[in-house]
Design a protein around this motif. Sequence first.
Motif, PDB file in Angstrom:
ATOM      1  N   VAL A  31       0.817  -1.218   0.000  1.00  0.00           N
ATOM      2  CA  VAL A  31       0.000   0.000   0.000  1.00  0.00           C
ATOM      3  C   VAL A  31       0.848   1.265   0.000  1.00  0.00           C
ATOM      4  CG1 VAL A  31      -1.818  -1.226   1.240  1.00  0.00           C
ATOM      5  CG2 VAL A  31      -0.184   0.146   2.543  1.00  0.00           C
ATOM      6  N   LYS A  32       2.171   1.085  -0.118  1.00  0.00           N
ATOM      7  CA  LYS A  32       3.103   2.215  -0.079  1.00  0.00           C
ATOM      8  C   LYS A  32       2.896   3.055   1.179  1.00  0.00           C
ATOM      9  CE  LYS A  32       3.978   2.683  -5.042  1.00  0.00           C
ATOM     10  NZ  LYS A  32       3.965   3.587  -6.213  1.00  0.00           N
ATOM     11  N   GLY A  33       2.854   2.368   2.308  1.00  0.00           N
ATOM     12  CA  GLY A  33       2.631   3.048   3.568  1.00  0.00           C
ATOM     13  C   GLY A  33       3.865   3.766   4.078  1.00  0.00           C
ATOM     14  N   ASP A  34       3.657   4.738   4.931  1.00  0.00           N
ATOM     15  CA  ASP A  34       4.744   5.481   5.555  1.00  0.00           C
ATOM     16  C   ASP A  34       5.619   4.513   6.353  1.00  0.00           C
ATOM     17  OD1 ASP A  34       6.352   7.101   7.226  1.00  0.00           O
ATOM     18  OD2 ASP A  34       4.873   8.703   7.182  1.00  0.00           O
ATOM     19  N   PRO A  35       6.954   4.544   6.152  1.00  0.00           N
ATOM     20  CA  PRO A  35       7.838   3.656   6.924  1.00  0.00           C
ATOM     21  C   PRO A  35       7.653   3.786   8.434  1.00  0.00           C
ATOM     22  CG  PRO A  35       9.055   4.667   5.133  1.00  0.00           C
ATOM     23  CD  PRO A  35       7.699   5.327   5.163  1.00  0.00           C
ATOM     24  N   LYS A  36       7.247   4.972   8.895  1.00  0.00           N
ATOM     25  CA  LYS A  36       7.013   5.142  10.330  1.00  0.00           C
ATOM     26  C   LYS A  36       5.838   4.285  10.803  1.00  0.00           C
ATOM     27  CE  LYS A  36       8.890   9.813  10.872  1.00  0.00           C
ATOM     28  NZ  LYS A  36       8.608  11.212  11.289  1.00  0.00           N
ATOM     29  N   TYR A  37       4.839   4.117   9.941  1.00  0.00           N
ATOM     30  CA  TYR A  37       3.719   3.253  10.292  1.00  0.00           C
ATOM     31  C   TYR A  37       4.190   1.806  10.473  1.00  0.00           C
ATOM     32  CZ  TYR A  37       0.590   7.029   8.728  1.00  0.00           C
ATOM     33  OH  TYR A  37      -0.069   8.218   8.586  1.00  0.00           O
ATOM     34  N   ILE A  38       5.069   1.389   9.584  1.00  0.00           N
ATOM     35  CA  ILE A  38       5.579   0.018   9.657  1.00  0.00           C
ATOM     36  C   ILE A  38       6.398  -0.179  10.921  1.00  0.00           C
ATOM     37  CG2 ILE A  38       6.997  -1.726   8.506  1.00  0.00           C
ATOM     38  CD1 ILE A  38       6.345  -0.330   5.851  1.00  0.00           C
ATOM     39  N   SER A  39       7.321   0.743  11.189  1.00  0.00           N
ATOM     40  CA  SER A  39       8.158   0.636  12.393  1.00  0.00           C
ATOM     41  C   SER A  39       7.309   0.669  13.656  1.00  0.00           C
ATOM     42  CB  SER A  39       9.183   1.783  12.425  1.00  0.00           C
ATOM     43  OG  SER A  39      10.079   1.686  11.348  1.00  0.00           O
ATOM     44  N   TYR A  40       6.297   1.529  13.665  1.00  0.00           N
ATOM     45  CA  TYR A  40       5.409   1.640  14.820  1.00  0.00           C
ATOM     46  C   TYR A  40       4.689   0.316  15.062  1.00  0.00           C
ATOM     47  CZ  TYR A  40       1.871   3.753  17.899  1.00  0.00           C
ATOM     48  OH  TYR A  40       1.070   4.060  18.969  1.00  0.00           O
ATOM     49  N   THR A  41       4.147  -0.271  13.989  1.00  0.00           N
ATOM     50  CA  THR A  41       3.423  -1.532  14.120  1.00  0.00           C
ATOM     51  C   THR A  41       4.349  -2.640  14.587  1.00  0.00           C
ATOM     52  OG1 THR A  41       1.897  -0.870  12.358  1.00  0.00           O
ATOM     53  CG2 THR A  41       1.993  -3.217  12.906  1.00  0.00           C
ATOM     54  N   ILE A  42       5.549  -2.702  14.020  1.00  0.00           N
ATOM     55  CA  ILE A  42       6.509  -3.736  14.412  1.00  0.00           C
ATOM     56  C   ILE A  42       6.878  -3.604  15.887  1.00  0.00           C
ATOM     57  CG2 ILE A  42       8.877  -4.553  14.078  1.00  0.00           C
ATOM     58  CD1 ILE A  42       8.554  -3.913  11.116  1.00  0.00           C
ATOM     59  N   SER A  43       7.076  -2.379  16.332  1.00  0.00           N
ATOM     60  CA  SER A  43       7.403  -2.171  17.747  1.00  0.00           C
ATOM     61  C   SER A  43       6.280  -2.675  18.645  1.00  0.00           C
ATOM     62  CB  SER A  43       7.664  -0.684  18.008  1.00  0.00           C
ATOM     63  OG  SER A  43       8.769  -0.223  17.274  1.00  0.00           O
ATOM     64  N   LEU A  44       5.035  -2.380  18.278  1.00  0.00           N
ATOM     65  CA  LEU A  44       3.900  -2.866  19.063  1.00  0.00           C
ATOM     66  C   LEU A  44       3.822  -4.389  19.039  1.00  0.00           C
ATOM     67  CD1 LEU A  44       1.086  -0.315  18.125  1.00  0.00           C
ATOM     68  CD2 LEU A  44       2.296  -0.508  20.299  1.00  0.00           C
ATOM     69  N   VAL A  45       4.094  -4.980  17.879  1.00  0.00           N
ATOM     70  CA  VAL A  45       4.076  -6.445  17.761  1.00  0.00           C
ATOM     71  C   VAL A  45       5.066  -7.076  18.735  1.00  0.00           C
ATOM     72  CG1 VAL A  45       4.732  -8.357  16.250  1.00  0.00           C
ATOM     73  CG2 VAL A  45       3.238  -6.555  15.391  1.00  0.00           C
ATOM     74  N   LEU A  46       6.280  -6.555  18.743  1.00  0.00           N
ATOM     75  CA  LEU A  46       7.327  -7.146  19.593  1.00  0.00           C
ATOM     76  C   LEU A  46       7.073  -6.885  21.069  1.00  0.00           C
ATOM     77  CD1 LEU A  46      10.473  -6.303  17.441  1.00  0.00           C
ATOM     78  CD2 LEU A  46       9.314  -8.503  17.673  1.00  0.00           C
ATOM     79  N   ILE A  47       6.582  -5.691  21.375  1.00  0.00           N
ATOM     80  CA  ILE A  47       6.334  -5.357  22.782  1.00  0.00           C
ATOM     81  C   ILE A  47       5.191  -6.201  23.343  1.00  0.00           C
ATOM     82  CG2 ILE A  47       5.516  -3.538  24.333  1.00  0.00           C
ATOM     83  CD1 ILE A  47       7.079  -1.551  22.562  1.00  0.00           C
ATOM     84  N   THR A  48       4.101  -6.333  22.584  1.00  0.00           N
ATOM     85  CA  THR A  48       2.961  -7.111  23.079  1.00  0.00           C
ATOM     86  C   THR A  48       3.226  -8.615  23.034  1.00  0.00           C
ATOM     87  OG1 THR A  48       1.963  -7.052  20.859  1.00  0.00           O
ATOM     88  CG2 THR A  48       1.269  -5.371  22.441  1.00  0.00           C
ATOM     89  N   ALA A  49       4.192  -9.046  22.227  1.00  0.00           N
ATOM     90  CA  ALA A  49       4.514 -10.473  22.164  1.00  0.00           C
ATOM     91  C   ALA A  49       5.099 -10.980  23.479  1.00  0.00           C
ATOM     92  CB  ALA A  49       5.494 -10.747  21.022  1.00  0.00           C
ATOM     93  N   ILE A  50       5.716 -10.085  24.244  1.00  0.00           N
ATOM     94  CA  ILE A  50       6.369 -10.507  25.490  1.00  0.00           C
ATOM     95  C   ILE A  50       5.348 -11.013  26.513  1.00  0.00           C
ATOM     96  CG2 ILE A  50       7.834  -9.755  27.401  1.00  0.00           C
ATOM     97  CD1 ILE A  50       9.004  -7.657  25.424  1.00  0.00           C
ATOM     98  N   PRO A  51       4.345 -10.205  26.892  1.00  0.00           N
ATOM     99  CA  PRO A  51       3.352 -10.741  27.850  1.00  0.00           C
ATOM    100  C   PRO A  51       2.543 -11.898  27.282  1.00  0.00           C
ATOM    101  CG  PRO A  51       2.644  -8.599  27.000  1.00  0.00           C
ATOM    102  CD  PRO A  51       4.053  -8.789  26.557  1.00  0.00           C
ATOM    103  N   MET A  52       2.314 -11.923  25.960  1.00  0.00           N
ATOM    104  CA  MET A  52       1.576 -13.030  25.368  1.00  0.00           C
ATOM    105  C   MET A  52       2.387 -14.317  25.416  1.00  0.00           C
ATOM    106  SD  MET A  52      -0.093 -11.053  22.083  1.00  0.00           S
ATOM    107  CE  MET A  52      -0.826 -12.532  21.398  1.00  0.00           C
ATOM    108  N   LEU A  53       3.686 -14.212  25.163  1.00  0.00           N
ATOM    109  CA  LEU A  53       4.553 -15.387  25.201  1.00  0.00           C
ATOM    110  C   LEU A  53       4.506 -16.052  26.568  1.00  0.00           C
ATOM    111  CD1 LEU A  53       8.174 -15.506  23.790  1.00  0.00           C
ATOM    112  CD2 LEU A  53       7.672 -16.443  26.023  1.00  0.00           C
TER     113      LEU A  53
END
Length: 455
Positions: free
Chosen positions: A227-249
């Motif tokens: 979708v040619k999204g803003d790289p900041k959107y991608i980095s933001y989403t990835i950060s949330l993915v990794l941060i929330t993965a910790i309590p879920m793990l």
Amino acid sequence: MPVDWSSLWKKEDWWAVWVGFIIILIGLVAAAATGWTAQPFLQPWTGWYLNIEKLAIDAQHGLGWIAVFIFTLILTLIGVCAIEGRFVKEYIPGYLVMFILAWIAVAIGAEPTVIKKYGLEYPLWALLVGLLISNTVGVPKWLKPAVRTEFFIKIGLVIYGLTVIFTNLIVAGAIAVVQALINVLVIWYVAFYICRGFGLDREFSTIMATGVSICGVSAAIAAGGAVKGDPKYISYTISLVLITAIPMLIGIPYAVKALAPYIGQYWPHVGGAWIGATIDTTPAVLAAGAFLGDKPGLVAGVVKMSQNVLIGFVAFILAVAWVYRVEKKPEERVSPMEVWYRFPKFILGFILASIVVTMVVAWISGVFGVPLDVANTKYAKPYWWGIVDKYRGVIFFPLAFVGIGLDTRFKELVAIGRGRPAVAYVIAQCINIVFSLFLVWLLWGGVFYTPPLAD
């Protein structure tokens, strides 16, 4: 629209494919030349007083790390210079620092007595190392040319295709695929409209919805490219993915054990499928599944693999939708080539790598006269996992996760939408957890039939 052949040597996606396949080809030649018994110079090892895997301090392994550093530096430097159209001399010292930081994260995550035992592996430590630097002293200007987060993770994803043998999906029948399709379709739309309800634009909502519904990091990058999204959107989403993965793990395995009496005798299958459907990073899925045992770990891996296979299809669908509906102006004629340009080429590399490994395993099976699973375990897996896949799990993914941390500043996370994107993501993830539990109970809990792998 004329074909732009220069993209083959100017675009990051294509260079991720070239670098990944150079590594795959070298590993393939080395393994075939030695009768599929070649031992990689970069492999898990033991030898320190704490028995820390992947941590080398002796001369032999030290030289191995130096060789790997030089090899990957040359490959990635060629790609970076081609992408930038100039010689990026700052990349060399920057890559050295990134490599060392990634090495430290891998070493910490491999400590077996506490850290590895509880599944707190390198993604967490790589992210924390990067976050510590970016949120304290800041990222030096000379280091920034080497913070190539997307480039590194795309290379790793091309190599990751080697782990997806399509014939393995037969082991679990079509159930894992059905679960993945239902989960992705339902949760994608739910997450998308939640994000839109919180005021996020279509591109940001699409990236987040794809990250929540499929496989976090990989899917977010694929969606961002489509979708040619803003790289900041991608980095933001990835950060949330990794941060929330910790309590879920940590939390989901304990939740599975607590719910086991209510789930029934097939609770290991339900637990493994639940882990595979909800936790958005593959290392965390494998760690959480192993925490429950071999059977849940196997089911979790199959389910996660089924979702990973959908990444390419979703990226293609998003590219088509954005070209022909979202961005198309009235009476505008859109060339089909625009879809091709938007389609993330590293996903193509991922799919081709999967086809290659499937064909090679089948060839080995014929040559040695053994079943496919024996050929994979006895001959192919030492090659695929030992020689090539370590470049994904020990080099490029850690480099990418360090880069994510370096690109993430908590002040900026809060500033983006005043925290609304984070709240939207958490709400969508909570819905995903609840819905997935109900779905996997229906499909894997023996409600209508005995689930696969229930021997």
